[in-house]
Design an enzyme around this catalytic site. Structure first.
Site, mmCIF file in Angstrom:
data_model
loop_
_atom_site.group_PDB
_atom_site.id
_atom_site.type_symbol
_atom_site.label_atom_id
_atom_site.label_comp_id
_atom_site.label_asym_id
_atom_site.label_seq_id
_atom_site.Cartn_x
_atom_site.Cartn_y
_atom_site.Cartn_z
ATOM 1 N N SER A 178 -27.020 23.098 56.998
ATOM 2 C CA SER A 178 -26.078 22.555 57.985
ATOM 3 C C SER A 178 -26.267 21.058 58.134
ATOM 4 C CB SER A 178 -26.271 23.222 59.347
ATOM 5 O OG SER A 178 -25.424 22.616 60.312
ATOM 6 N N GLU A 326 -15.370 24.060 56.238
ATOM 7 C CA GLU A 326 -14.654 24.719 57.326
ATOM 8 C C GLU A 326 -13.197 25.023 56.964
ATOM 9 O OE1 GLU A 326 -13.383 21.117 60.255
ATOM 10 O OE2 GLU A 326 -15.510 21.305 59.764
ATOM 11 N N ARG A 398 -11.805 30.808 62.654
ATOM 12 C CA ARG A 398 -11.112 30.483 61.408
ATOM 13 C C ARG A 398 -10.736 31.742 60.622
ATOM 14 N NH1 ARG A 398 -10.773 25.275 62.008
ATOM 15 N NH2 ARG A 398 -12.609 24.057 62.619
#
Length: 438
Positions: A178, A326, A398
């Site tokens: 991350s 993303e 998402r």
């Protein structure tokens, strides 16, 4: 992959009867809003945040900062020009309890802030938050002088025992899971006694645009930052200790959240305009202009905003999404409707997001008749004729918007727990219906 939650509500995804023609006002960026809140809370003077996003993740961030003593007043801007938050810094303090929900920005950006508080701050959140990696931030803060109790888990729940200051200095971290590990340390670094030098040691660093966003916003409030792009060493960032300025900042529309609406133009052969699309931005979502153009659309940045037009055809794509992971769920949804196969690469880290997004996309698209296979670092998608069915979301916003994209072209798709979109895109069902003229 996370077990499917026991939600019973199903949202019939609207099916488009023809090309979509609409203007969609996309709410503000979550990534910008939450970074701006942290920087304003650490500033030496009050600041304004205009057009902030009001969503679960940003309200969790605001509530957490308030719990540590920061004043955040919601109202209109000083010139009466719309919603704005006034952030009034004060001495950070504990004891406090922070609910991170399942927000990566909250669980990773705030432990360094808590280390600067006078008192203990406990962090807890949704069950999924316990599974998301936090060791990069925890281990780094310990090296920099913080005391943290996490029972050696490297994840939530945990308690940060703030002493009112943090030494800072040099630290090595592996941020390959991350990029938020890097941003977390950089955002608070001006308040560290020695600033910080962060060295990434590990595999490829995902989501670099988000680190560039962090650096850009730090410089906007007066921080001195040296980066690889500014002539520094590769994978090394240095922030000098110093006071941060209170600013009057306007939040850009969330370009990643514009994705389903642009996809609607591509999927239906219509035209969608997103007002206020910035000419220059560090948001990863700006790359949609390139990716969706390669998949069959065209776009133009005008005085009205970004105008995106579909051609009526959708082409497969072979693309490295390591910097814009993303966007993968929405791109996968469009690829499942294309006229040729697609390969999405560079996104192994998505297995550690709100859910294991690669496993979830594979399962859900295949259960609608698709042909998706996981690779070591992404997905391979062979278009097939899809049919209706339930599209599970795994509490992942998402995933919900990806299912809605498929539903435009495939009748009978039902989205389980569409309410999870409130994490970053409030009122998504109403925005979607409005786009379709419903």
């Amino acid at each position: 992959m996370t077990e499917i939650p026991a939600h019973t509500s199903l949202w019939p995804a609207p099916h488009a009867s023809g090309p979509v023609f609409a203007t969609v006002h996309v709410p503000g960026s979550k990534s910008v809003t939450n970074r701006a809140l942290v920087l304003a809370a650490l500033a030496a003077e009050p600041g304004w945040l205009r057009r902030p996003l009001r969503s679960r993740d940003t309200l969790l961030m605001a509530a957490a900062l308030r719990a540590m003593g920061v004043g955040i007043e919601e109202g209109v801007g000083p010139d009466g020009s719309g919603e704005a938050w006034r952030v009034i810094p004060s001495g950070l303090r504990g004891p406090a309890t922070v609910d991170v929900g399942n927000a990566g920005t909250v669980m990773r950006f705030l432990p360094p802030v808590a280390a600067l508080a006078d008192g203990s701050v406990r962090f807890d959140g949704d069950p999924r938050s316990y599974e998301r990696p936090l060791n990069g931030v925890i281990d780094a803060l310990r090296v920099l002088g913080a005391r943290i109790d996490d029972d050696s888990r490297g994840s939530l729940p945990m308690t940060v025992h703030g002493t009112g200051a943090l030494d800072g200095g040099r630290v090595e971290i592996d941020a390959s899971s991350s990029s938020q590990f890097v941003s977390a340390l950089l955002l608070s670094a001006p308040r560290f006694n020695q600033g910080v030098e962060v060295r990434h040691v590990g595999g490829p660093l995902p989501s670099m645009p988000h680190i560039r966003m962090t650096v850009d916003m730090l410089r906007t409030v007066g921080a001195q930052v040296d980066t690889p792009e500014s002539g520094g060493e590769p994978n090394v960032w240095r922030v000098t200790s110093g006071a941060l300025l209170g600013r009057d900042l306007t939040v850009e529309p969330d370009l990643s959240n514009a994705q389903p609406f642009l996809a609607a133009a591509l999927v239906t052969g219509g035209k969608v305009t997103v007002p206020d699309w910035p000419e220059r931005t560090t948001q990863p979502g700006d790359r949609l202009r390139e990716i969706f153009t390669l998949m069959g659309g065209s776009c133009e940045l005008t005085g009205q905003g970004l105008e995106f037009t579909g051609s009526g055809a959708i082409h497969g794509i072979d693309v490295d999404l390591s910097e814009v992971g993303e966007l993968t769920p929405g791109i996968a949804a469009v690829a499942a409707l294309a006229d040729s196969p697609s390969t999405l690469r560079g996104v192994a880290h998505l297995r550690l997001h709100e859910t294991d997004r690669l496993a979830a996309l594979t399962k859900e698209i295949n259960e609608l008749g698709g042909d998706v296979t996981e690779t070591a670092d992404g997905l391979h998608i062979r278009p097939r004729r899809l049919h209706g069915g339930i599209f599970h979301t795994y509490d992942d916003h998402r995933m919900a918007t990806a299912g809605a994209i498929i539903g435009l072209a495939v009748p009978g798709v039902e989205i389980e727990n569409v309410g999870t979109t409130a994490k970053t895109l409030p009122d998504f069902p109403d925005l979607w219906a409005g786009m379709l003229g419903n």
